[in-house]
Design a protein around this motif. Sequence first.
Motif, PDB file in Angstrom:
ATOM      1  N   ARG B  44      12.098 129.214  45.709  1.00 52.26           N
ATOM      2  CA  ARG B  44      11.331 129.356  44.460  1.00 52.26           C
ATOM      3  C   ARG B  44      11.213 128.004  43.777  1.00 52.26           C
ATOM      4  O   ARG B  44      12.112 127.168  43.858  1.00 52.26           O
ATOM      5  N   ASN B  45      10.110 127.812  43.079  1.00 51.25           N
ATOM      6  CA  ASN B  45       9.868 126.549  42.390  1.00 51.25           C
ATOM      7  C   ASN B  45      10.505 126.597  40.991  1.00 51.25           C
ATOM      8  O   ASN B  45      10.152 127.445  40.174  1.00 51.25           O
ATOM      9  N   VAL B  46      11.421 125.695  40.760  1.00 51.03           N
ATOM     10  CA  VAL B  46      12.170 125.661  39.487  1.00 51.03           C
ATOM     11  C   VAL B  46      11.478 124.688  38.530  1.00 51.03           C
ATOM     12  O   VAL B  46      11.114 123.573  38.915  1.00 51.03           O
ATOM     13  N   SER B  47      11.305 125.127  37.278  1.00 54.29           N
ATOM     14  CA  SER B  47      10.672 124.234  36.298  1.00 54.29           C
ATOM     15  C   SER B  47      11.709 123.541  35.418  1.00 54.29           C
ATOM     16  O   SER B  47      11.548 122.373  35.070  1.00 54.29           O
ATOM     17  N   PHE B  48      12.782 124.255  35.042  1.00 54.32           N
ATOM     18  CA  PHE B  48      13.890 123.634  34.309  1.00 54.32           C
ATOM     19  C   PHE B  48      15.094 124.567  34.342  1.00 54.32           C
ATOM     20  O   PHE B  48      14.981 125.724  34.785  1.00 54.32           O
ATOM     21  N   LEU B  49      16.252 124.065  33.898  1.00 59.02           N
ATOM     22  CA  LEU B  49      17.498 124.848  33.881  1.00 59.02           C
ATOM     23  C   LEU B  49      18.059 124.908  32.469  1.00 59.02           C
ATOM     24  O   LEU B  49      17.870 123.988  31.673  1.00 59.02           O
ATOM     25  N   GLU B  50      18.768 126.008  32.208  1.00 63.01           N
ATOM     26  CA  GLU B  50      19.580 126.097  30.998  1.00 63.01           C
ATOM     27  C   GLU B  50      21.013 126.377  31.421  1.00 63.01           C
ATOM     28  O   GLU B  50      21.266 127.379  32.095  1.00 63.01           O
ATOM     29  N   TYR B  84      25.474 120.628  29.405  1.00 60.67           N
ATOM     30  CA  TYR B  84      24.971 121.983  29.208  1.00 60.67           C
ATOM     31  C   TYR B  84      23.797 121.934  28.254  1.00 60.67           C
ATOM     32  O   TYR B  84      23.468 120.886  27.708  1.00 60.67           O
ATOM     33  N   GLY B  85      23.154 123.092  28.071  1.00 63.58           N
ATOM     34  CA  GLY B  85      21.910 123.122  27.323  1.00 63.58           C
ATOM     35  C   GLY B  85      20.735 123.085  28.288  1.00 63.58           C
ATOM     36  O   GLY B  85      20.860 123.482  29.448  1.00 63.58           O
ATOM     37  N   LYS B  86      19.593 122.607  27.798  1.00 65.34           N
ATOM     38  CA  LYS B  86      18.371 122.607  28.606  1.00 65.34           C
ATOM     39  C   LYS B  86      18.251 121.297  29.391  1.00 65.34           C
ATOM     40  O   LYS B  86      18.347 120.220  28.803  1.00 65.34           O
ATOM     41  N   LEU B  87      18.080 121.409  30.704  1.00 60.75           N
ATOM     42  CA  LEU B  87      17.963 120.224  31.572  1.00 60.75           C
ATOM     43  C   LEU B  87      16.648 120.280  32.335  1.00 60.75           C
ATOM     44  O   LEU B  87      16.242 121.345  32.807  1.00 60.75           O
ATOM     45  N   LYS B  88      16.018 119.131  32.466  1.00 59.48           N
ATOM     46  CA  LYS B  88      14.762 119.068  33.212  1.00 59.48           C
ATOM     47  C   LYS B  88      15.017 118.555  34.641  1.00 59.48           C
ATOM     48  O   LYS B  88      16.114 118.059  34.936  1.00 59.48           O
ATOM     49  N   ILE B  89      14.013 118.680  35.482  1.00 59.46           N
ATOM     50  CA  ILE B  89      14.135 118.237  36.872  1.00 59.46           C
ATOM     51  C   ILE B  89      14.539 116.751  36.905  1.00 59.46           C
ATOM     52  O   ILE B  89      13.958 115.934  36.200  1.00 59.46           O
ATOM     53  N   GLY B  90      15.548 116.438  37.731  1.00 55.24           N
ATOM     54  CA  GLY B  90      16.011 115.054  37.855  1.00 55.24           C
ATOM     55  C   GLY B  90      17.166 114.704  36.949  1.00 55.24           C
ATOM     56  O   GLY B  90      17.830 113.683  37.155  1.00 55.24           O
ATOM     57  N   ASP B  91      17.421 115.536  35.933  1.00 49.28           N
ATOM     58  CA  ASP B  91      18.559 115.260  35.050  1.00 49.28           C
ATOM     59  C   ASP B  91      19.875 115.425  35.809  1.00 49.28           C
ATOM     60  O   ASP B  91      20.003 116.301  36.678  1.00 49.28           O
ATOM     61  N   ILE B  92      20.870 114.635  35.438  1.00 54.99           N
ATOM     62  CA  ILE B  92      22.212 114.801  35.998  1.00 54.99           C
ATOM     63  C   ILE B  92      22.900 115.947  35.261  1.00 54.99           C
ATOM     64  O   ILE B  92      23.024 115.925  34.032  1.00 54.99           O
ATOM     65  N   ALA B  93      23.337 116.956  36.025  1.00 52.30           N
ATOM     66  CA  ALA B  93      24.044 118.097  35.428  1.00 52.30           C
ATOM     67  C   ALA B  93      25.546 117.843  35.401  1.00 52.30           C
ATOM     68  O   ALA B  93      26.230 118.269  34.479  1.00 52.30           O
ATOM     69  N   VAL B  94      26.048 117.168  36.428  1.00 54.53           N
ATOM     70  CA  VAL B  94      27.490 116.896  36.496  1.00 54.53           C
ATOM     71  C   VAL B  94      27.705 115.543  37.156  1.00 54.53           C
ATOM     72  O   VAL B  94      26.969 115.167  38.084  1.00 54.53           O
ATOM     73  N   TRP B  95      28.676 114.831  36.653  1.00 54.95           N
ATOM     74  CA  TRP B  95      28.977 113.492  37.166  1.00 54.95           C
ATOM     75  C   TRP B  95      30.486 113.395  37.353  1.00 54.95           C
ATOM     76  O   TRP B  95      31.253 113.768  36.462  1.00 54.95           O
ATOM     77  N   VAL B  96      30.912 112.940  38.529  1.00 53.87           N
ATOM     78  CA  VAL B  96      32.341 112.823  38.857  1.00 53.87           C
ATOM     79  C   VAL B  96      32.609 111.425  39.398  1.00 53.87           C
ATOM     80  O   VAL B  96      31.809 110.907  40.183  1.00 53.87           O
ATOM     81  N   VAL B  97      33.719 110.824  38.994  1.00 52.60           N
ATOM     82  CA  VAL B  97      34.167 109.595  39.642  1.00 52.60           C
ATOM     83  C   VAL B  97      35.657 109.716  39.939  1.00 52.60           C
ATOM     84  O   VAL B  97      36.426 110.232  39.119  1.00 52.60           O
ATOM     85  N   ALA B  98      36.045 109.285  41.129  1.00 52.46           N
ATOM     86  CA  ALA B  98      37.458 109.177  41.495  1.00 52.46           C
ATOM     87  C   ALA B  98      37.709 107.741  41.928  1.00 52.46           C
ATOM     88  O   ALA B  98      36.896 107.157  42.657  1.00 52.46           O
ATOM     89  N   VAL B  99      38.811 107.181  41.456  1.00 49.85           N
ATOM     90  CA  VAL B  99      39.140 105.773  41.693  1.00 49.85           C
ATOM     91  C   VAL B  99      40.496 105.701  42.378  1.00 49.85           C
ATOM     92  O   VAL B  99      41.446 106.379  41.956  1.00 49.85           O
ATOM     93  N   SER B 100      40.572 104.882  43.448  1.00 54.89           N
ATOM     94  CA  SER B 100      41.848 104.768  44.164  1.00 54.89           C
ATOM     95  C   SER B 100      41.944 103.408  44.855  1.00 54.89           C
ATOM     96  O   SER B 100      40.967 102.651  44.906  1.00 54.89           O
ATOM     97  N   SER B 101      43.117 103.138  45.392  1.00 53.92           N
ATOM     98  CA  SER B 101      43.293 101.864  46.099  1.00 53.92           C
ATOM     99  C   SER B 101      42.428 101.809  47.351  1.00 53.92           C
ATOM    100  O   SER B 101      41.834 100.776  47.673  1.00 53.92           O
ATOM    101  N   HIS B 102      42.358 102.943  48.066  1.00 54.45           N
ATOM    102  CA  HIS B 102      41.618 102.995  49.324  1.00 54.45           C
ATOM    103  C   HIS B 102      40.611 104.150  49.301  1.00 54.45           C
ATOM    104  O   HIS B 102      40.785 105.122  48.569  1.00 54.45           O
ATOM    105  N   ARG B 103      39.574 104.052  50.129  1.00 59.23           N
ATOM    106  CA  ARG B 103      38.424 104.937  49.974  1.00 59.23           C
ATOM    107  C   ARG B 103      38.702 106.404  50.289  1.00 59.23           C
ATOM    108  O   ARG B 103      38.137 107.300  49.671  1.00 59.23           O
ATOM    109  N   ARG B 104      39.560 106.687  51.269  1.00 61.57           N
ATOM    110  CA  ARG B 104      39.743 108.074  51.707  1.00 61.57           C
ATOM    111  C   ARG B 104      40.165 108.993  50.549  1.00 61.57           C
ATOM    112  O   ARG B 104      39.613 110.091  50.378  1.00 61.57           O
TER     113      ARG B 104
END
Lengths: 81, 152
Positions: B44-50, B84-104
């Motif tokens: 289905r074609n999505v126009s926006f999210l809430e 949360y709230g109203k998001l349009k196509i292309g918006d970032i809904a969730v962002w995560v960063v993990a930082v460590s000495s080594h990549r694994r």
Amino acid sequence: MKTKVTLKYFAMLRDHTKKSEEEIEGTFSNAHELFELICSNYQVKLDKSQFKVAINECYEDFNTVLENGDTVAFIPPVAGG
Amino acid sequence: MFSKSFEITTENINSLPKTDWFDFPTAGAAVTFEGRVRNHNDGRNVSFLEYQTYEEMSVKVGNTILKNALDRFDITAVKCIHRYGKLKIGDIAVWVVAVSSHRRESFEACQYVIDTIKDELPMWKKEHYTEGTYEWVACHRCLEHSHKKHNE
């Protein structure tokens, strides 16, 4: 003996009840009985297996005894991310 | 020093400054994940999210998820922001960063955080479609028979 709790509604439950929250007083003793009361009050048949229950903002079992002043939410399937 | 930070926000995450969060002298790796709003789902074609959330509980659950990530993986820091709230196509809904000495460890922690958020965070997504209808994602099995349907 009656118990009085605050019930919060989210997603399809909020749409169906047309409320974000309400106070409910009744003879329910646990979350399962409160769930049945809500189904009866709003004349809706919900599949309980699809829901979790949160009491005072923590996930709990449906058999958890409710206390006066508790805040309860029946959590429909979540879809974050 | 180990650190974690979980936030929910109605602000546009795309424009938030984030690179200062990678700045740890012990860190050789920083893995980020961006969950973005796409224009289609299940054919289905999505126009926006809430997005709707149980704010107080989301902050508790989110912080517990990040604490568990710190306990399980050898990482220096982990952060998550969920909009949360109203998001349009292309918006970032969730962002995560993990930082460590080594990549694994960063890869594994980042994956753990986003997977657990999808399972546990009290956050709901209403998809609005281009034809003008909408649906709560994953909620279609909850309501078996409404009173209205009995009378139909």
